[in-house]
Design a protein around this motif. Sequence first.
Motif, PDB file in Angstrom:
ATOM      1  N   VAL A 167       0.833  -1.202   0.000  1.00 20.88           N
ATOM      2  CA  VAL A 167       0.000   0.000   0.000  1.00 20.88           C
ATOM      3  C   VAL A 167       0.867   1.250   0.000  1.00 20.88           C
ATOM      4  O   VAL A 167       0.628   2.194  -0.767  1.00 20.88           O
ATOM      5  CB  VAL A 167      -0.949  -0.003   1.210  1.00 20.88           C
ATOM      6  CG1 VAL A 167      -1.737   1.304   1.270  1.00 20.88           C
ATOM      7  CG2 VAL A 167      -1.888  -1.196   1.148  1.00 20.88           C
ATOM      8  N   LEU A 168       1.899   1.262   0.844  1.00 22.56           N
ATOM      9  CA  LEU A 168       2.777   2.435   0.919  1.00 22.56           C
ATOM     10  C   LEU A 168       3.474   2.692  -0.412  1.00 22.56           C
ATOM     11  O   LEU A 168       3.571   3.837  -0.869  1.00 22.56           O
ATOM     12  CB  LEU A 168       3.823   2.238   2.018  1.00 22.56           C
ATOM     13  CG  LEU A 168       3.320   2.153   3.456  1.00 22.56           C
ATOM     14  CD1 LEU A 168       4.480   1.912   4.401  1.00 22.56           C
ATOM     15  CD2 LEU A 168       2.571   3.416   3.853  1.00 22.56           C
ATOM     16  N   ALA A 169       3.967   1.627  -1.035  1.00 21.52           N
ATOM     17  CA  ALA A 169       4.727   1.783  -2.276  1.00 21.52           C
ATOM     18  C   ALA A 169       3.852   2.258  -3.426  1.00 21.52           C
ATOM     19  O   ALA A 169       4.305   3.032  -4.278  1.00 21.52           O
ATOM     20  CB  ALA A 169       5.403   0.463  -2.639  1.00 21.52           C
ATOM     21  N   LEU A 170       2.602   1.809  -3.452  1.00 24.30           N
ATOM     22  CA  LEU A 170       1.734   2.112  -4.589  1.00 24.30           C
ATOM     23  C   LEU A 170       0.901   3.371  -4.404  1.00 24.30           C
ATOM     24  O   LEU A 170       0.510   4.004  -5.388  1.00 24.30           O
ATOM     25  CB  LEU A 170       0.806   0.922  -4.866  1.00 24.30           C
ATOM     26  CG  LEU A 170       1.498  -0.383  -5.273  1.00 24.30           C
ATOM     27  CD1 LEU A 170       0.466  -1.489  -5.477  1.00 24.30           C
ATOM     28  CD2 LEU A 170       2.336  -0.196  -6.527  1.00 24.30           C
ATOM     29  N   GLN A 171       0.620   3.741  -3.151  1.00 24.42           N
ATOM     30  CA  GLN A 171      -0.311   4.836  -2.890  1.00 24.42           C
ATOM     31  C   GLN A 171       0.344   6.113  -2.394  1.00 24.42           C
ATOM     32  O   GLN A 171      -0.250   7.181  -2.495  1.00 24.42           O
ATOM     33  CB  GLN A 171      -1.361   4.380  -1.865  1.00 24.42           C
ATOM     34  CG  GLN A 171      -2.179   3.175  -2.298  1.00 24.42           C
ATOM     35  CD  GLN A 171      -3.036   3.461  -3.517  1.00 24.42           C
ATOM     36  OE1 GLN A 171      -3.486   4.588  -3.734  1.00 24.42           O
ATOM     37  NE2 GLN A 171      -3.282   2.439  -4.334  1.00 24.42           N
ATOM     38  N   HIS A 172       1.548   6.018  -1.860  1.00 23.34           N
ATOM     39  CA  HIS A 172       2.174   7.200  -1.245  1.00 23.34           C
ATOM     40  C   HIS A 172       3.582   7.382  -1.809  1.00 23.34           C
ATOM     41  O   HIS A 172       4.452   6.534  -1.572  1.00 23.34           O
ATOM     42  CB  HIS A 172       2.241   7.036   0.277  1.00 23.34           C
ATOM     43  CG  HIS A 172       0.907   6.771   0.906  1.00 23.34           C
ATOM     44  ND1 HIS A 172       0.020   7.777   1.197  1.00 23.34           N
ATOM     45  CD2 HIS A 172       0.310   5.611   1.292  1.00 23.34           C
ATOM     46  CE1 HIS A 172      -1.061   7.261   1.748  1.00 23.34           C
ATOM     47  NE2 HIS A 172      -0.921   5.948   1.818  1.00 23.34           N
ATOM     48  N   PRO A 173       3.835   8.471  -2.554  1.00 25.48           N
ATOM     49  CA  PRO A 173       5.180   8.686  -3.109  1.00 25.48           C
ATOM     50  C   PRO A 173       6.279   8.650  -2.053  1.00 25.48           C
ATOM     51  O   PRO A 173       7.345   8.076  -2.294  1.00 25.48           O
ATOM     52  CB  PRO A 173       5.062  10.075  -3.746  1.00 25.48           C
ATOM     53  CG  PRO A 173       3.611  10.215  -4.087  1.00 25.48           C
ATOM     54  CD  PRO A 173       2.872   9.506  -2.988  1.00 25.48           C
ATOM     55  N   SER A 174       6.027   9.245  -0.881  1.00 23.82           N
ATOM     56  CA  SER A 174       7.058   9.254   0.151  1.00 23.82           C
ATOM     57  C   SER A 174       7.283   7.873   0.762  1.00 23.82           C
ATOM     58  O   SER A 174       8.280   7.655   1.454  1.00 23.82           O
ATOM     59  CB  SER A 174       6.685  10.246   1.259  1.00 23.82           C
ATOM     60  OG  SER A 174       5.426   9.920   1.823  1.00 23.82           O
ATOM     61  N   GLY A 175       6.374   6.950   0.506  1.00 27.53           N
ATOM     62  CA  GLY A 175       6.526   5.592   1.017  1.00 27.53           C
ATOM     63  C   GLY A 175       7.128   4.636   0.014  1.00 27.53           C
ATOM     64  O   GLY A 175       7.171   3.424   0.266  1.00 27.53           O
ATOM     65  N   THR A 176       7.630   5.149  -1.118  1.00 28.53           N
ATOM     66  CA  THR A 176       8.162   4.280  -2.164  1.00 28.53           C
ATOM     67  C   THR A 176       9.300   3.411  -1.657  1.00 28.53           C
ATOM     68  O   THR A 176       9.321   2.195  -1.880  1.00 28.53           O
ATOM     69  CB  THR A 176       8.649   5.111  -3.360  1.00 28.53           C
ATOM     70  OG1 THR A 176       7.581   5.912  -3.851  1.00 28.53           O
ATOM     71  CG2 THR A 176       9.157   4.208  -4.479  1.00 28.53           C
ATOM     72  N   TYR A 177      10.265   4.021  -0.977  1.00 28.23           N
ATOM     73  CA  TYR A 177      11.440   3.272  -0.516  1.00 28.23           C
ATOM     74  C   TYR A 177      11.051   2.268   0.568  1.00 28.23           C
ATOM     75  O   TYR A 177      11.286   1.058   0.434  1.00 28.23           O
ATOM     76  CB  TYR A 177      12.486   4.259   0.003  1.00 28.23           C
ATOM     77  CG  TYR A 177      13.862   3.683   0.249  1.00 28.23           C
ATOM     78  CD1 TYR A 177      14.126   2.323   0.076  1.00 28.23           C
ATOM     79  CD2 TYR A 177      14.918   4.487   0.644  1.00 28.23           C
ATOM     80  CE1 TYR A 177      15.390   1.803   0.298  1.00 28.23           C
ATOM     81  CE2 TYR A 177      16.187   3.981   0.860  1.00 28.23           C
ATOM     82  CZ  TYR A 177      16.414   2.637   0.700  1.00 28.23           C
ATOM     83  OH  TYR A 177      17.669   2.133   0.916  1.00 28.23           O
ATOM     84  N   LEU A 178      10.430   2.751   1.628  1.00 30.84           N
ATOM     85  CA  LEU A 178      10.086   1.867   2.745  1.00 30.84           C
ATOM     86  C   LEU A 178       9.078   0.809   2.318  1.00 30.84           C
ATOM     87  O   LEU A 178       9.226  -0.378   2.647  1.00 30.84           O
ATOM     88  CB  LEU A 178       9.529   2.685   3.906  1.00 30.84           C
ATOM     89  CG  LEU A 178       9.098   1.885   5.140  1.00 30.84           C
ATOM     90  CD1 LEU A 178      10.278   1.134   5.731  1.00 30.84           C
ATOM     91  CD2 LEU A 178       8.462   2.808   6.174  1.00 30.84           C
ATOM     92  N   GLY A 179       8.051   1.221   1.588  1.00 30.20           N
ATOM     93  CA  GLY A 179       7.013   0.283   1.199  1.00 30.20           C
ATOM     94  C   GLY A 179       7.530  -0.815   0.291  1.00 30.20           C
ATOM     95  O   GLY A 179       7.230  -2.000   0.495  1.00 30.20           O
ATOM     96  N   SER A 180       8.306  -0.449  -0.727  1.00 30.11           N
ATOM     97  CA  SER A 180       8.829  -1.469  -1.638  1.00 30.11           C
ATOM     98  C   SER A 180       9.792  -2.403  -0.925  1.00 30.11           C
ATOM     99  O   SER A 180       9.875  -3.595  -1.245  1.00 30.11           O
ATOM    100  CB  SER A 180       9.523  -0.802  -2.828  1.00 30.11           C
ATOM    101  OG  SER A 180      10.655  -0.048  -2.411  1.00 30.11           O
ATOM    102  N   MET A 181      10.516  -1.878   0.061  1.00 32.47           N
ATOM    103  CA  MET A 181      11.427  -2.705   0.834  1.00 32.47           C
ATOM    104  C   MET A 181      10.667  -3.771   1.627  1.00 32.47           C
ATOM    105  O   MET A 181      11.022  -4.957   1.624  1.00 32.47           O
ATOM    106  CB  MET A 181      12.228  -1.812   1.790  1.00 32.47           C
ATOM    107  CG  MET A 181      13.348  -2.513   2.535  1.00 32.47           C
ATOM    108  SD  MET A 181      14.001  -1.491   3.892  1.00 32.47           S
ATOM    109  CE  MET A 181      14.128   0.115   3.112  1.00 32.47           C
TER     110      MET A 181
END
Length: 262
Positions: free
Chosen positions: A137-151
């Motif tokens: 959700v973080l990686a796909l919905q929040h630009p600032s969560g790209t790094y943490l979410g994809s990790m």
Amino acid sequence: MTYLQFLAIFLAPPLLVTALLARYARRSPAADPRLWRTGLSVLALLWVAAWIWTTPWDSWIIHRGVWTYPEGRVLATLFRIPLEEYVFMAAQTLTVGLWTLCRISVTPATTRGSGNSRRPRALWGGAWLLAAAVGTVLALQHPSGTYLGSMLLWFGPLLTVQNLVGADVLRDCRRVRLSSLLPVVGYLWVADRIAIGLDIWRISTTRTYGPTMLGLPLEEAAFFLLTSLLVTNGLVLAAHPRIQQRIHLAPAARDLRVQVAP
């Protein structure tokens, strides 16, 4: 400073030290040859897996602008990833792995269980699976969560499997795991902070949440912790008698079910 110079100054020395320590520990009269044979074989697999598994994710986050490399800092790239990055993956895996084997070799393992082993395995396995779902959700919905979410999305499933196999063992071996992780991960944090300060690579401020640890983005700290944890967990599980018994008993149980099946 170029990326290659950074590797020579900051990654080669700890790798050399841990290799020498591992050589000394393996040749010690008290060394367990079976432990080292198993451990080094598993470490070789983890070394290859680090390249295979990390490369697609690394390429994707570079494409998304999470990491960037100033012109002239790297020799060349493969799948958008600097060649030096592949060396970094290997050096980190080997340094963490060899140090972990040294710690395991001087820490006696116990085959005794502690309570119901299925409960911690299900609990921690489910927690890491939930973390991977949140990461999606973080990686796909929040630009600032790209790094943490994809990790979390990319490495969470691997930690899920490890914990489903032996969260009880990982819990009981927490001291050796901490002594294996903290020195190497702490060093990598310092080295990474220096590299960022020298502008060898850059971390996007729009693809991360912003908080730092003495100038080191928390996502960077999490990356080194999670990837090193995968190596340490893998070796602890592979070398532990309880896991070996569990793996050996599983085929026997399947054979028994076949024999008694109507």
